[in-house]
Motif scaffolding. Structure first.
Motif, PDB file in Angstrom:
ATOM      1  N   GLY A   1      81.618 -49.311 -57.673  1.00 15.69           N
ATOM      2  CA  GLY A   1      82.420 -48.974 -56.497  1.00 15.69           C
ATOM      3  C   GLY A   1      81.831 -47.714 -55.894  1.00 15.69           C
ATOM      4  O   GLY A   1      80.868 -47.154 -56.428  1.00 15.69           O
ATOM      5  N   VAL A   2      82.419 -47.277 -54.779  1.00 17.34           N
ATOM      6  CA  VAL A   2      81.848 -46.126 -54.088  1.00 17.34           C
ATOM      7  C   VAL A   2      82.104 -44.825 -54.868  1.00 17.34           C
ATOM      8  O   VAL A   2      83.217 -44.570 -55.314  1.00 17.34           O
ATOM      9  CB  VAL A   2      82.409 -46.044 -52.643  1.00 17.34           C
ATOM     10  N   ALA A   3      81.038 -44.021 -55.079  1.00 21.53           N
ATOM     11  CA  ALA A   3      81.199 -42.675 -55.661  1.00 21.53           C
ATOM     12  C   ALA A   3      81.116 -41.711 -54.478  1.00 21.53           C
ATOM     13  O   ALA A   3      80.037 -41.289 -54.065  1.00 21.53           O
ATOM     14  CB  ALA A   3      80.123 -42.402 -56.694  1.00 21.53           C
TER      15      ALA A   3
ATOM     16  N   SER B   1      97.041 -38.449 -51.258  1.00 25.65           N
ATOM     17  CA  SER B   1      96.070 -37.954 -52.237  1.00 25.65           C
ATOM     18  C   SER B   1      96.791 -37.488 -53.497  1.00 25.65           C
ATOM     19  O   SER B   1      97.846 -36.866 -53.428  1.00 25.65           O
ATOM     20  CB  SER B   1      95.281 -36.790 -51.614  1.00 25.65           C
ATOM     21  N   GLY B   2      96.201 -37.781 -54.646  1.00 24.45           N
ATOM     22  CA  GLY B   2      96.800 -37.377 -55.916  1.00 24.45           C
ATOM     23  C   GLY B   2      96.003 -37.964 -57.057  1.00 24.45           C
ATOM     24  O   GLY B   2      94.987 -38.626 -56.845  1.00 24.45           O
ATOM     25  N   PRO B   3      96.445 -37.723 -58.302  1.00 22.03           N
ATOM     26  CA  PRO B   3      95.751 -38.274 -59.466  1.00 22.03           C
ATOM     27  C   PRO B   3      96.080 -39.755 -59.601  1.00 22.03           C
ATOM     28  O   PRO B   3      97.066 -40.123 -60.241  1.00 22.03           O
ATOM     29  CB  PRO B   3      96.320 -37.457 -60.635  1.00 22.03           C
ATOM     30  N   ASN B   4      95.286 -40.606 -58.976  1.00 26.01           N
ATOM     31  CA  ASN B   4      95.630 -42.026 -58.840  1.00 26.01           C
ATOM     32  C   ASN B   4      94.450 -42.931 -59.180  1.00 26.01           C
ATOM     33  O   ASN B   4      93.945 -43.671 -58.321  1.00 26.01           O
ATOM     34  CB  ASN B   4      96.107 -42.323 -57.407  1.00 26.01           C
ATOM     35  N   LEU B   5      93.987 -42.878 -60.416  1.00 25.64           N
ATOM     36  CA  LEU B   5      92.904 -43.780 -60.834  1.00 25.64           C
ATOM     37  C   LEU B   5      93.383 -45.221 -60.634  1.00 25.64           C
ATOM     38  O   LEU B   5      94.427 -45.620 -61.165  1.00 25.64           O
ATOM     39  CB  LEU B   5      92.538 -43.522 -62.298  1.00 25.64           C
ATOM     40  N   SER B   6      92.644 -45.993 -59.848  1.00 27.46           N
ATOM     41  CA  SER B   6      93.154 -47.289 -59.378  1.00 27.46           C
ATOM     42  C   SER B   6      93.521 -48.247 -60.507  1.00 27.46           C
ATOM     43  O   SER B   6      94.532 -48.936 -60.447  1.00 27.46           O
ATOM     44  CB  SER B   6      92.153 -47.944 -58.432  1.00 27.46           C
TER      45      SER B   6
ATOM     46  N   LEU C   1      87.158 -43.907 -66.075  1.00 28.40           N
ATOM     47  CA  LEU C   1      87.597 -44.826 -65.013  1.00 28.40           C
ATOM     48  C   LEU C   1      87.193 -44.304 -63.635  1.00 28.40           C
ATOM     49  O   LEU C   1      87.168 -45.056 -62.663  1.00 28.40           O
ATOM     50  CB  LEU C   1      89.119 -45.008 -65.041  1.00 28.40           C
ATOM     51  N   SER C   2      86.901 -43.015 -63.542  1.00 23.70           N
ATOM     52  CA  SER C   2      86.458 -42.449 -62.262  1.00 23.70           C
ATOM     53  C   SER C   2      85.009 -42.821 -62.015  1.00 23.70           C
ATOM     54  O   SER C   2      84.141 -42.618 -62.868  1.00 23.70           O
ATOM     55  CB  SER C   2      86.611 -40.920 -62.281  1.00 23.70           C
ATOM     56  N   ARG C   3      84.750 -43.346 -60.803  1.00 21.26           N
ATOM     57  CA  ARG C   3      83.372 -43.710 -60.456  1.00 21.26           C
ATOM     58  C   ARG C   3      82.516 -42.467 -60.311  1.00 21.26           C
ATOM     59  O   ARG C   3      81.332 -42.472 -60.624  1.00 21.26           O
ATOM     60  CB  ARG C   3      83.322 -44.530 -59.155  1.00 21.26           C
ATOM     61  N   ASN C   4      83.126 -41.351 -59.817  1.00 21.26           N
ATOM     62  CA  ASN C   4      82.353 -40.118 -59.667  1.00 21.26           C
ATOM     63  C   ASN C   4      81.962 -39.538 -61.023  1.00 21.26           C
ATOM     64  O   ASN C   4      80.821 -39.146 -61.244  1.00 21.26           O
ATOM     65  CB  ASN C   4      83.155 -39.099 -58.848  1.00 21.26           C
ATOM     66  N   TYR C   5      82.949 -39.482 -61.939  1.00 17.78           N
ATOM     67  CA  TYR C   5      82.661 -38.998 -63.302  1.00 17.78           C
ATOM     68  C   TYR C   5      81.571 -39.852 -63.940  1.00 17.78           C
ATOM     69  O   TYR C   5      80.608 -39.343 -64.529  1.00 17.78           O
ATOM     70  CB  TYR C   5      83.955 -39.061 -64.123  1.00 17.78           C
TER      71      TYR C   5
ATOM     72  N   MET D   1      91.429 -42.277 -48.167  1.00 14.41           N
ATOM     73  CA  MET D   1      90.025 -41.970 -48.453  1.00 14.41           C
ATOM     74  C   MET D   1      89.827 -40.526 -48.916  1.00 14.41           C
ATOM     75  O   MET D   1      90.509 -39.620 -48.469  1.00 14.41           O
ATOM     76  CB  MET D   1      89.198 -42.246 -47.193  1.00 14.41           C
ATOM     77  N   LYS D   2      88.863 -40.355 -49.832  1.00 11.31           N
ATOM     78  CA  LYS D   2      88.583 -39.025 -50.381  1.00 11.31           C
ATOM     79  C   LYS D   2      87.103 -38.722 -50.178  1.00 11.31           C
ATOM     80  O   LYS D   2      86.295 -38.899 -51.094  1.00 11.31           O
ATOM     81  CB  LYS D   2      88.951 -38.981 -51.866  1.00 11.31           C
ATOM     82  N   GLY D   3      86.772 -38.287 -48.981  1.00 10.53           N
ATOM     83  CA  GLY D   3      85.374 -37.975 -48.707  1.00 10.53           C
ATOM     84  C   GLY D   3      85.255 -37.170 -47.432  1.00 10.53           C
ATOM     85  O   GLY D   3      86.223 -37.029 -46.673  1.00 10.53           O
TER      86      GLY D   3
ATOM     87  N   LEU E   1      86.749 -32.817 -52.355  1.00  8.69           N
ATOM     88  CA  LEU E   1      85.925 -31.861 -53.096  1.00  8.69           C
ATOM     89  C   LEU E   1      85.998 -32.036 -54.612  1.00  8.69           C
ATOM     90  O   LEU E   1      85.036 -31.738 -55.325  1.00  8.69           O
ATOM     91  CB  LEU E   1      86.290 -30.423 -52.709  1.00  8.69           C
ATOM     92  N   LYS E   2      87.121 -32.563 -55.101  1.00 13.28           N
ATOM     93  CA  LYS E   2      87.181 -32.769 -56.561  1.00 13.28           C
ATOM     94  C   LYS E   2      86.165 -33.819 -56.997  1.00 13.28           C
ATOM     95  O   LYS E   2      85.745 -33.855 -58.151  1.00 13.28           O
ATOM     96  CB  LYS E   2      88.594 -33.100 -57.050  1.00 13.28           C
ATOM     97  N   ASN E   3      85.753 -34.684 -56.081  1.00 13.30           N
ATOM     98  CA  ASN E   3      84.754 -35.704 -56.436  1.00 13.30           C
ATOM     99  C   ASN E   3      83.399 -35.077 -56.744  1.00 13.30           C
ATOM    100  O   ASN E   3      82.659 -35.554 -57.602  1.00 13.30           O
ATOM    101  CB  ASN E   3      84.614 -36.728 -55.307  1.00 13.30           C
ATOM    102  N   VAL E   4      83.072 -33.990 -56.049  1.00 15.58           N
ATOM    103  CA  VAL E   4      81.808 -33.288 -56.309  1.00 15.58           C
ATOM    104  C   VAL E   4      81.881 -32.645 -57.694  1.00 15.58           C
ATOM    105  O   VAL E   4      80.938 -32.707 -58.494  1.00 15.58           O
ATOM    106  CB  VAL E   4      81.549 -32.231 -55.199  1.00 15.58           C
TER     107      VAL E   4
ATOM    108  N   ALA F   1      92.665 -35.594 -63.709  1.00 17.26           N
ATOM    109  CA  ALA F   1      92.518 -37.049 -63.911  1.00 17.26           C
ATOM    110  C   ALA F   1      91.073 -37.495 -63.695  1.00 17.26           C
ATOM    111  O   ALA F   1      90.486 -38.205 -64.514  1.00 17.26           O
ATOM    112  CB  ALA F   1      93.452 -37.801 -62.962  1.00 17.26           C
ATOM    113  N   THR F   2      90.497 -37.058 -62.581  1.00 17.82           N
ATOM    114  CA  THR F   2      89.170 -37.567 -62.217  1.00 17.82           C
ATOM    115  C   THR F   2      88.084 -37.028 -63.143  1.00 17.82           C
ATOM    116  O   THR F   2      87.172 -37.763 -63.531  1.00 17.82           O
ATOM    117  CB  THR F   2      88.847 -37.205 -60.744  1.00 17.82           C
ATOM    118  N   CYS F   3      88.185 -35.738 -63.497  1.00 18.69           N
ATOM    119  CA  CYS F   3      87.135 -35.146 -64.335  1.00 18.69           C
ATOM    120  C   CYS F   3      87.305 -35.519 -65.806  1.00 18.69           C
ATOM    121  O   CYS F   3      86.446 -35.200 -66.626  1.00 18.69           O
ATOM    122  CB  CYS F   3      87.134 -33.629 -64.199  1.00 18.69           C
TER     123      CYS F   3
HETATM  124  O1  LIG Z   1      90.314 -40.332 -56.773  1.00 15.29           O
HETATM  125  C1  LIG Z   1      90.417 -40.908 -57.817  1.00 15.29           C
HETATM  126  C2  LIG Z   1      91.540 -40.683 -58.736  1.00 15.29           C
HETATM  127  O2  LIG Z   1      92.539 -39.932 -58.159  1.00 15.29           O
HETATM  128  C3  LIG Z   1      89.411 -41.901 -58.236  1.00 15.29           C
HETATM  129  O3  LIG Z   1      88.201 -41.313 -58.401  1.00 15.29           O
HETATM  130  P1  LIG Z   1      86.862 -42.159 -58.263  1.00 15.29           P
HETATM  131  O4  LIG Z   1      86.684 -42.450 -56.804  1.00 15.29           O
HETATM  132  O5  LIG Z   1      85.832 -41.243 -58.829  1.00 15.29           O
HETATM  133  O6  LIG Z   1      86.998 -43.420 -59.070  1.00 15.29           O
END
Ligand SMILES: O=C(CO)COP(=O)(O)O
Ligand SMILES: NC(=O)C1=CN([C@@H]2O[C@H](COP(=O)(O)OP(=O)(O)OC[C@H]3O[C@@H](n4cnc5c(N)ncnc54)[C@H](OP(=O)(O)O)[C@@H]3O)[C@@H](O)[C@H]2O)C=CC1
Length: 331
Positions: free
Chosen positions: A278-280, A135-140, A253-257, A105-107, A190-193, A247-249
């Motif tokens: 999905g969850v942001a 944790s890492g650059p892992n877009l699902s 594919l990132s839900r946060n982006y 989890m990343k939160g 924090l990278k999600n913010v 990766a995320t920014c």
């Molecule tokens: O953490 C992620 C990639 O490493 C995925 O980011 P999202 O949760 O924004 O889709």
């Protein structure tokens, strides 16, 4: 190994496939009967990861908590961060007392400003050496497509980190190890913010300079906070730091982006929430970061500006104005 994944969301399922591809017997646990039946009977998660037509044969699912974790050597937690504490309470006493518990989890918990290592350990009464973070650059979606990727496994007990890293390393997924659990947790959440803010700038039509500015300032903010929380600064320049930020920014594919991009295009928070598939995590985490900054005496201009976006609906230009401030300061 016998491994159980709690939460069959997009990343829980994709990581389950990584573990199965590495030769482990994987059991997914989910609340929704539709998801359980889909994975168990058809090797398909049409709700959360429809892009994978057939999940591996050595992957099954159950909705029964005791059955899910019975004899598990590793238990992976992939539940939306704000619900982790309450969901894990139901597993207390069921998880074998030799199992390593791994958080994907990343939160940060909004009500307590606690990291997921703290939440998981408190909820399960778990000693530090049996907790690991991944944790890492892992877009699902990319990992689910079996595109080459790497991650970091953190545990204060490096032998346990190696056990988890070995369990999730296969021909397309490579895990490194660290003792810096706090650094991994701070990077991931924090990278999600920052991704929300970059997405917002992109949605508003801004280009590379603006995105690079936000990412770099975001990295500085998470580094300062992480350091104050006790993290090793080296972690921030690694896969979980710069790697995941990139990766995320940089990906729709990132839900946060994407959530941020929708705000930048003029959607309200409510509309962007409805549009999200999905969850942001950055959304509830933003205020937790501001609170953590106050607690640790670290300035959080980016999280504070994003908090105004989420609470008051300020525009992208106003958000960036808050980020700049009026004074000339050292970088
Ligand atoms: O953490 C992620 C990639 O490493 C995925 O980011 P999202 O949760 O924004 O889709
Ligand atoms: N997607 C990605 O690319 C990556 C995600 N992560 C992190 O992994 C975590 C999970 O992400 P992901 O799987 O993608 O998210 P999804 O939104 O796809 O799934 C969320 C999961 O949380 C579960 N959940 C929500 N509320 C509860 C509850 N009250 N009790 C039990 N389970 C609950 C959902 O169950 P249900 O389906 O039954 O609602 C679902 O399994 C997040 O913290 C995310 O930041 C990390 C790296 C990559």
């Amino acid at each position: 190994m016998k491994i159980t994944v709690l939460g069959a969301g997009a990343w829980g399922t994709a990581f389950g496939q990584v573990l199965a591809d590495a030769g482990n017997d994987v059991t997914m646990w989910a609340i929704e009967p539709e998801i359980v039946e889909g994975i168990r009977d058809h090797h398909h998660n049409g709700v959360r990861l429809p892009s994978v037509e057939k999940l591996p044969d050595n992957m099954t699912a159950t909705g029964d908590r005791a059955e899910a974790v019975k004899d598990a050597e590793i238990v992976v937690v992939a539940i939306a961060a704000q619900f982790a504490r309450v969901a894990l309470a139901e597993f207390k006493g069921l998880i074998p007392d030799t199992a390593i518990v791994v958080s994907l989890m990343k939160g940060i918990e909004r009500t307590t400003s606690k990291r997921m290592d703290e939440v998981v350990r408190e909820a399960l009464d778990l000693p530090a050496e049996r907790f690991a973070a991944v944790s890492g650059p892992n877009l699902s979606k990319e990992v689910a497509d079996r595109q080459p990727a790497a991650t970091v496994v953190g545990c204060v007990d490096l032998d346990n980190a190696r056990t988890v890293a070995k369990a999730c390393t296969n021909s397309y997924f490579k895990a490194f190890v660290t003792r810096d659990v706090i650094g991994l947790e701070m990077c991931g959440s924090l990278k999600n913010v920052t991704a929300l803010a970059v997405g917002m700038a992109r949605g508003a039509g801004y280009g590379e300079n603006t995105a690079a500015m936000i990412e770099t300032r975001g990295l500085a903010e998470l580094t300062a906070l992480g350091k104050a929380a006790g993290a090793d600064v080296k972690t921030f320049s690694g896969l979980a730091g710069v790697g995941d930020m990139t990766a995320t920014c940089g990906s729709p594919l990132s839900r946060n982006y994407t959530f941020g991009a929708n705000l930048g295009k003029g959607l309200s928070v409510e509309e962007a929430t409805k549009a999200s598939n999905g969850v942001a995590e950055g959304v509830p985490t933003t205020d937790a970061v501001v609170a953590l900054g106050k607690e640790l005496g670290v300035a959080t201009p980016l999280a504070s500006a994003m908090s105004r976006v989420l609470a008051d609906g300020i525009s992208c230009q106003e958000m960036l104005g808050l980020l700049f401030g009026d004074e000339i300061t050292e970088e």
